[in-house]
Design an enzyme around this catalytic site. Sequence first.
Site, short mmCIF file in Angstrom:
data_model
loop_
_atom_site.label_atom_id
_atom_site.label_comp_id
_atom_site.label_asym_id
_atom_site.label_seq_id
_atom_site.Cartn_x
_atom_site.Cartn_y
_atom_site.Cartn_z
CG LEU A 1 -13.63 -14.53 52.41
CD1 LEU A 1 -12.70 -15.72 52.58
CD2 LEU A 1 -13.85 -13.83 53.75
CG ASP A 2 -11.68 -7.61 51.03
OD1 ASP A 2 -12.80 -7.43 50.52
OD2 ASP A 2 -11.26 -6.97 52.02
CG MET A 3 -7.66 -11.18 44.95
SD MET A 3 -7.13 -10.31 43.46
CE MET A 3 -6.17 -8.98 44.17
#
Length: 221
Positions: free
Chosen positions: A65-67
Site C-alpha cells: 500500500l502507498d505510504m
Amino acid sequence: MPLNDDFVYAPPQDPLKILYEDADLVVIDKPAGLLSVPGRLPEHHDSAYLRVRDQIPDAKITHRLDMATSGILMFAKHRDAEVAVSKMFQARRVKKNYIALVQGRLEGEGEVNAPLITDWENRPRQMVHLELGKPSQTLYQTLHYDAEQDISRVLLTPITGRSHQLRVHMLHIGHPITGDKIYHPEPQRSPLKRMALHASYLAFEQPISGESVEIRGEVPF
C-alpha cells in the site's frame, strides 16, 4: 513510493492491529503514514514489513500500500505461502475494495479503463498514456455525496493492480482523492490531515488450506 532525501518521516508508533492470522498468513491494518517496506535511507527503514518481521522473522510481504494509504496489508509467514499467494494475486483470485473520499459530485457507478505508465520525469507520479500505458481497470460506486464539503464517498474495486492506480484513475475522471499531495491540485482543501484512501476489504481462498477468507477493516474516516 520513493522518498526525497529532505522528507521528514514520522510514522505513527501505535502497535500494529492484526485483522487475521493463520498458520500461513498474517493480515494487518496499516496506518496512514507508515511505509509498507523500508525506504532507501536509514531514517526511512521503519515500515510495516520490519515491524511484522520483529514478530515473525520469516515473514514476506505479498503486496503493498502507498505510504499515505491505510488499511488491509497481507504478509506470508513462510516461503511456500509467499509463492502460493503470489500466484493467487497473479491469477486475480483476490477481491480488494477501498473506500475513498473524492472531490466533487461523482454519481452512480461505473468503471475507468485508462492505461497507466510511470511519469519518469516526475517520479513517483504515474500518468495515463493511451499508447504506452499498461491496461488498468477500476470499478467505482458512489456511496454518499456531502454537498457542504463537495466530497463524494466512493467504493473502489481495482481489477488490475498498477502503482497509484486508484489515485490516477480518480484524477483522470475529474474527481481526485482528497488530501492526495501528489495528484490533488489542492490537497490542503481536505477535511482530513491525510489522504482519504483506505483498503477496507480483502477476500480470497486461502491458497494452502483452501478455506474461504473474508477480511473487513474499520474505515477511519
